[in-house]
Design a protein around this motif. Structure first.
Motif, mmCIF file in Angstrom:
data_model
loop_
_atom_site.group_PDB
_atom_site.id
_atom_site.type_symbol
_atom_site.label_atom_id
_atom_site.label_comp_id
_atom_site.label_asym_id
_atom_site.label_seq_id
_atom_site.Cartn_x
_atom_site.Cartn_y
_atom_site.Cartn_z
ATOM 1 N N THR A 202 0.835 -1.197 0.000
ATOM 2 C CA THR A 202 0.000 0.000 0.000
ATOM 3 C C THR A 202 0.877 1.258 0.000
ATOM 4 N N ARG A 203 0.196 2.410 -0.072
ATOM 5 C CA ARG A 203 0.916 3.672 -0.037
ATOM 6 C C ARG A 203 1.586 3.907 1.311
ATOM 7 N N SER A 204 0.957 3.432 2.355
ATOM 8 C CA SER A 204 1.539 3.629 3.680
ATOM 9 C C SER A 204 2.866 2.896 3.823
ATOM 10 N N ARG A 205 3.002 1.742 3.174
ATOM 11 C CA ARG A 205 4.286 1.039 3.224
ATOM 12 C C ARG A 205 5.361 1.833 2.496
ATOM 13 N N LEU A 206 5.006 2.389 1.331
ATOM 14 C CA LEU A 206 5.977 3.188 0.591
ATOM 15 C C LEU A 206 6.361 4.443 1.371
ATOM 16 N N ILE A 241 2.846 7.355 -9.564
ATOM 17 C CA ILE A 241 3.232 6.132 -8.854
ATOM 18 C C ILE A 241 1.988 5.544 -8.203
ATOM 19 N N VAL A 242 1.674 4.305 -8.542
ATOM 20 C CA VAL A 242 0.472 3.661 -8.025
ATOM 21 C C VAL A 242 0.868 2.527 -7.099
ATOM 22 N N CYS A 243 0.001 2.241 -6.160
ATOM 23 C CA CYS A 243 0.215 1.162 -5.193
ATOM 24 C C CYS A 243 -1.094 0.416 -4.998
ATOM 25 N N GLY A 244 -1.024 -0.716 -4.309
ATOM 26 C CA GLY A 244 -2.230 -1.466 -3.988
ATOM 27 C C GLY A 244 -2.909 -2.055 -5.210
#
Length: 521
Positions: A202-206, A241-244
């Motif tokens: 997820t974004r929080s990990r990045l 930049i995309v996540c998840g």
């Protein structure tokens, strides 16, 4: 000739206000004079042209001394003013007159012979005094200016010319990363690239990974440079930049597809090019011990006839461990059947008792009598062409690059050509065949799981496993999809003649003599 130099040209006195490439901007020092823009070469060759000692006197040495050579700087940057707005150019003209008065004692619009005001006379006052006087004068005219601002404008004018007087906020373009420090943006791209091919988070990990990287690199400055969480999320949107879920969807959105037009796989005779690959069937089944296993399909298809020469379904391997404390590395069942697949291509496929008679070679368009005469095993065989490949196109998987597969190809005289990495279009025929198999066969089975969790049923997978690996293999081999039926219209193929479609077995008679291929013993 430098900024604020006084020159004598055509009988008049001018002040140099700008140097724009090979052009010189001259400001007339006479009340009824006109300004001029002259080529530098033309100005130097003009009769009577000379650089005067003082900007306010054409022929005499009266008046205050001019600035020293160390104080004079070329204007430069005047050509950039053409792209500014009218208001921005007016601000430059406004500051140029005031800066000239602070620097030389006279503003740019002063008439010839004008003496500087006592508060700006370079011979009586210091620069610090003139800064304070000019700031007080501008504040009296309702301009919020300090002495430090006047000093900054003068120093910028000496260093950059008139371009130093431009308010850079009027020329500053929008930034993709907003006010986030450029070093942090570069570090973010580096961290994202490092984890791009790993499991999606997820974004929080990045955000946490970037924070740790900032602490390691910037030490005590990390807290100041690190953006807030909300700013970080907006930065990801600006940088693309995309996540998840978005990143998971992008991995399968065809990003590896090359730019069209694509190069078609060309072949003229059966066996000239055969494409081979392995895919997961998205099906759960029961093995001989009653365990629930996932299945995978390994198939080979001929480019000319579009016939499936061989297909093997096996349960996926659970992988092996290299040590007692090591992680389990997933394996594939293809390692055990790759050589078997080559043998299946080179030998006739016998009919099964439960298969339809339409799948028999005797009732197809294959030259049955000639094939039986060449090989007795063709009698009662299925309508699958027996073709020995000349070249096999495979991907870069370790399965097909193994020693067993390469040795089998070398023994049969088959050349192997690996496809380019991350380019499924290089073996598009077999890739599309797998899609057709899943659409026309896999999804109708009881143990169908779908390609991912979003396509999976909410019931327990074990409750839906009603088929065994043996029965699944048997059903798929005898299905019309396998290319053994001459009346399979859904999987029409390209004939050797252009713009004509025909089933696989209809393409074999005109091309079989040219191939000069006989069943393998």
């Amino acid at each position: 000739m430098t900024v604020s130099s006084a020159v004598h040209w055509r009988g008049e006195t001018y002040l140099v206000t700008a140097l724009q490439g090979s052009k010189v901007h001259l400001l007339s020092q006479h009340a009824d004079g006109e300004d001029a823009v002259v080529l530098l070469d033309t100005l130097h060759r003009s009769p009577g042209f000379r650089v005067l000692d003082a900007p306010h006197s054409p022929t005499t040495d009266d008046g205050p001394a001019p600035p020293s050579a160390s104080e004079l700087r070329p204007l430069g940057g005047a050509d950039l003013l053409e792209g500014l707005s009218k208001q921005a150019r007016q601000e430059v003209d406004f500051w140029l007159d005031h800066v000239l008065e602070v620097h030389t004692g006279l503003p740019g619009f002063a008439a010839p012979g004008t003496a500087p005001r006592p508060c700006y006379d370079p011979g009586r006052t210091t620069l610090r005094d003139r800064y304070a006087t000019k700031a007080a004068e501008l504040r009296a005219a309702h301009h919020q200016v300090s002495a430090a601002t006047v000093e900054r404008k003068r120093l910028a004018w000496l260093e950059q010319g008139v371009w130093g007087l431009v308010d850079k906020r009027r020329v500053r373009g929008p930034s993709r990363h907003g006010r986030v420090d450029e070093q942090v943006v570069k570090l973010l791209r580096k961290v994202h690239k490092r984890h791009e091919k790993k499991s999606i988070g997820t974004r929080s990990r990045l955000f946490e990974l970037l924070r740790r990287a900032c602490v390691r690199k910037f030490k005590k400055k990390a807290e100041k440079l690190m953006p807030s969480r909300a700013t970080f999320y907006r930065l990801l949107d600006r940088l693309g930049i995309v996540c998840g879920k978005q990143a998971a969807a992008r991995r399968g959105d065809g990003s590896h597809r090359p730019e069209p037009p694509f190069t078609l796989s060309m072949a003229t005779t059966p066996g000239e090019q055969v494409q081979i690959d392995t895919t997961s069937l998205d099906v759960l089944a029961l093995d001989e011990t009653g365990r629930v296993v996932s299945l995978e399909l390994t198939a080979a298809i001929d480019v000319v006839s579009r016939s499936v020469l061989a297909a093997v379904i096996r349960p996926k391997s659970s992988g092996t461990k290299t040590g007692s404390t090591s992680r389990r590395h997933g394996g594939r069942a293809t390692k055990a059947v790759d050589a078997l697949l080559l043998a299946e291509m080179c030998t006739p496929q016998p009919m099964r008792p439960h298969w339809s008679l339409e799948a028999a070679a005797k009732g197809s368009d294959l030259p049955y009598a000639q094939l039986v005469e060449a090989d007795e095993r063709m009698e009662g065989a299925a309508a699958r062409p027996v073709i020995i490949p000349e070249m096999i196109v495979m991907d870069n998987g370790k399965v097909f690059a193994g020693r067993a597969f390469m040795d089998a190809c070398a023994q049969l005289g088959i050349s192997v050509r690996p496809a380019c990495a991350n380019s499924p279009t290089h073996k598009a025929i077999i890739e599309r065949t797998f899609g057709s198999f899943k659409t026309g066969f896999s999804q109708f089975l009881t143990g169908y799981t779908g390609k991912d969790l979003t396509h999976r049923a909410s019931t327990s997978p074990k409750s839906g496993c009603g088929a065994s690996t043996r029965s699944t293999t048997s059903c798929s081999s005898g299905s019309p999809w396998a290319g053994s039926s001459a009346r399979t219209a859904n999987y029409a193929t390209r004939s050797c003649r252009p713009c004509r479609r025909a089933p696989p077995t209809r393409c074999s008679p005109p091309t079989s003599p040219a191939a000069a291929t006989s069943p393998s013993a």
